[in-house]
Design a protein around this motif. Structure first.
Motif, PDB file in Angstrom:
ATOM      1  N   PRO A 189      -5.653  -1.497  -6.818  1.00 46.42           N
ATOM      2  CA  PRO A 189      -5.795  -0.036  -6.820  1.00 46.42           C
ATOM      3  C   PRO A 189      -6.726   0.422  -7.948  1.00 46.42           C
TER       4      PRO A 189
ATOM      5  N   SER B 292       0.846  -1.204   0.000  1.00 44.99           N
ATOM      6  CA  SER B 292       0.000   0.000   0.000  1.00 44.99           C
ATOM      7  C   SER B 292       0.876   1.247   0.000  1.00 44.99           C
TER       8      SER B 292
ATOM      9  N   PRO C 107      -0.862   8.611  -5.688  1.00 45.41           N
ATOM     10  CA  PRO C 107      -1.285   9.034  -4.341  1.00 45.41           C
ATOM     11  C   PRO C 107      -2.789   9.017  -4.087  1.00 45.41           C
ATOM     12  N   ASP C 108      -3.616   9.235  -5.147  1.00 46.14           N
ATOM     13  CA  ASP C 108      -5.055   9.312  -4.856  1.00 46.14           C
ATOM     14  C   ASP C 108      -5.789   8.012  -5.153  1.00 46.14           C
ATOM     15  N   ALA C 109      -5.071   6.966  -5.492  1.00 41.06           N
ATOM     16  CA  ALA C 109      -5.757   5.717  -5.872  1.00 41.06           C
ATOM     17  C   ALA C 109      -6.633   5.230  -4.726  1.00 41.06           C
ATOM     18  N   ARG C 110      -7.792   4.654  -5.098  1.00 41.76           N
ATOM     19  CA  ARG C 110      -8.640   4.034  -4.071  1.00 41.76           C
ATOM     20  C   ARG C 110      -8.122   2.615  -3.839  1.00 41.76           C
ATOM     21  N   MET C 111      -7.802   2.285  -2.596  1.00 40.09           N
ATOM     22  CA  MET C 111      -7.148   1.002  -2.319  1.00 40.09           C
ATOM     23  C   MET C 111      -8.198  -0.093  -2.081  1.00 40.09           C
TER      24      MET C 111
ATOM     25  N   LEU D  68       0.802   4.001  -3.007  1.00 38.37           N
ATOM     26  CA  LEU D  68       0.353   5.374  -2.746  1.00 38.37           C
ATOM     27  C   LEU D  68       1.439   6.404  -3.057  1.00 38.37           C
ATOM     28  N   GLU D  69       2.693   5.960  -3.069  1.00 37.63           N
ATOM     29  CA  GLU D  69       3.750   6.864  -3.527  1.00 37.63           C
ATOM     30  C   GLU D  69       3.662   7.074  -5.034  1.00 37.63           C
TER      31      GLU D  69
END
Ligand code: MLT
Ligand code: ZN
Length: 478
Positions: A392, A365, A373-377, A369-370
């Motif tokens: 993602p 994760s 950054p805005d991806a829905r996990m 996210l790096e």
């Protein structure tokens, strides 16, 4: 050098029609389109024709005809592959062979391979037995596809995957010969177990046309709970406790992230969350047994009480009725389609030794996210098997096309790479298809790849069956 077909398209169609009948051979673009586009609408192929044979003999004749004329064949069951494994590429030089007409139960413990999974489960239940494979696409996927991908799903923890549930198969080889091991034996040590070559080979070695499947006793009691856990570490600890307290009765143990549940609830606003508050991590637990309901309910209660006392659980809802249990499961099973409706996610289907799975989720994760950054996990899956669907999804403000083209390759390489480093697998249950084909180069040893190519060469020397699926091209390895 690849041999070129000498038969004209018109002659081919005539010959195919002579085998399967006019109505079971399609060549109009519009008729073929549902068979040449994949389930998630990410792969759009073309075909010379789509044939729907009704018997093993017809499958054999189609394959022999195509083999004589060097024509590729793409086998297809319910066309529910998530890896693009069941559709042809855009070259338009293959025949799609769909098996949906071969759907009869021959005996109560023997089903033809393309009966839908739902029909197989229903047929077993009518006889008071359980066919335990349970996957979200149950109503449309077919037993042949389940076999060819070694499908898993939500009850593997208790009953195993398709390999464990199969006693024998019949398969048509690329040249039309028929292999059969349909004797239904539970023990048979007479040399190589050839059926296991075809199971999980995604139609690259033969087309499975029939199978003898294992049935189990129907449970008389089930108990289901939706549980908010502190984090994935707590989920793993709770699983260990559940197995200690309930043993074999632990049938399913599914992990669900907060964003995965939100996604479903946003697209199905008429459904409600089982718990009043939002949580980052939840598990869906199912126990089942042949005993009485009160005892099983008490066992579930004990697991929850001990989990609360140990600080693993933040909140829990127990299904008070069959309808409640179905509503909990519906939320879990909708996660896959909810992503498809959003344009598709980055599909990573990881398995990791249970002892490492929680750390893996945290590390993967952070890496993703790096990068995005805005991806829905959207993280969920069969925690009991160490199988995480790590998917993602585009942020709400981005288009699917933009998100997938920017991040698909780099994110899936990072997630798969991390899994591989930790002794995990990059495809726990979805197979390789076309989507993960080149990734095999990263996770298989040269010896493994060489053996796979040798087996393919031995069974399909002309490379006609589901070509360009599963195996990376030999040249890609150098
Ligand atoms: C599931 O567990 O829901 C299936 O494997 C499908 C998916 O992950 O998309
Ligand atoms: Zn799954």
């Amino acid at each position: 050098m690849t041999e070129v077909s000498k038969i004209s398209p018109t002659q081919l169609l005539e010959s195919l029609r002579a085998i399967v009948g006019d109505k079971a051979c399609l060549d109009a673009l519009a008729d073929m389109q549902p068979f040449t586009t994949d389930y998630r609408k990410l792969y759009h192929g073309k075909a010379l024709a789509v044939v729907l044979p009704a018997t093993t003999e017809q499958v054999s004749e189609v394959l022999a005809l195509c083999s004589r004329n060097h024509i590729s064949v793409v086998p297809q069951g319910g066309n529910t592959s998530l890896m693009g494994g069941a559709v042809p590429d855009a070259a338009g030089d293959a025949v799609v062979l769909n098996l949906r007409r071969m759907n009869q139960v021959q005996e109560i413990d023997s089903v033809n391979d393309t009966m839908t999974l739902q029909a197989a489960r229903a047929a077993a239940e009518t006889a008071g037995r359980l066919f335990p494979l349970r996957i979200g696409s149950e109503g449309s996927c077919q037993i042949g596809g389940n076999l060819s991908t070694n499908a898993g799903g939500t009850a593997v923890l208790r009953y195993g995957n398709m390999r464990d549930l199969t006693l024998g198969i019949e398969a048509v080889l690329p040249d039309g010969r028929i292999y059969s091991s349909l004797r239904g034996l539970r023990k048979d040590n007479t040399g190589y177990d050839l059926k296991q070559l075809f199971i999980g080979s995604e139609g690259t070695l033969g087309i499975i046309t029939s199978a003898v499947l294992k049935l189990m006793p129907l449970p008389s009691a089930t108990a289901v709970a939706w549980v908010a856990v502190k984090d994935p570490h707590a989920a793993v600890q709770l699983l260990t406790e559940a197995k200690r307290i309930a043993g074999q009765a632990v049938t399913a143990f599914e992990l669900i992230s907060g964003p995965a549940l939100s996604l479903v609830l946003e697209s199905m606003p008429q459904w409600s969350a089982p718990l009043p508050d939002a949580h980052d991590w939840m598990v869906l637990i199912e126990l089942s047994s042949g005993g009485d309901a009160q005892t099983l309910d008490a066992t579930l209660m004990r697991i929850l009480e001990e989990g609360m006392a140990g600080g693993l659980i933040n909140d829990a809802a127990i299904a008070a009725s069959i309808a409640d249990a179905q509503a909990f499961w519906r939320l879990r099973e909708e996660i896959s389609d909810a992503q498809t409706r959003e344009g598709g996610s980055i599909k990573c289907d990881i398995s990791i030794p249970l002892s490492k799975v929680a750390d893996f989720i945290a590390q993967a994760s952070a890496q993703v996210l790096e990068m995005a950054p805005d991806a829905r996990m959207v993280i969920y899956g069969h925690m009991g098997d160490g199988n995480v669907h790590f998917n993602p999804l585009r942020p709400k403000h981005a288009s699917a096309a933009q998100f997938l083209s920017e991040h698909y390759v780099s994110v899936s390489r990072a997630v798969d790479g991390l899994a591989h480093q930790q002794n995990g697998s990059i495809s726990a249950e979805h197979g390789i298809g076309v989507a993960k084909r080149d990734d095999l180069l990263l996770c298989k040893t040269p010896v493994e790849l060489e053996l796979m190519w040798q087996i393919k060469q031995a069974l399909d020397p002309k490379n006609l069956l589901n070509p360009a699926k599963v195996l990376p091209a030999p040249s890609a390895a150098s």
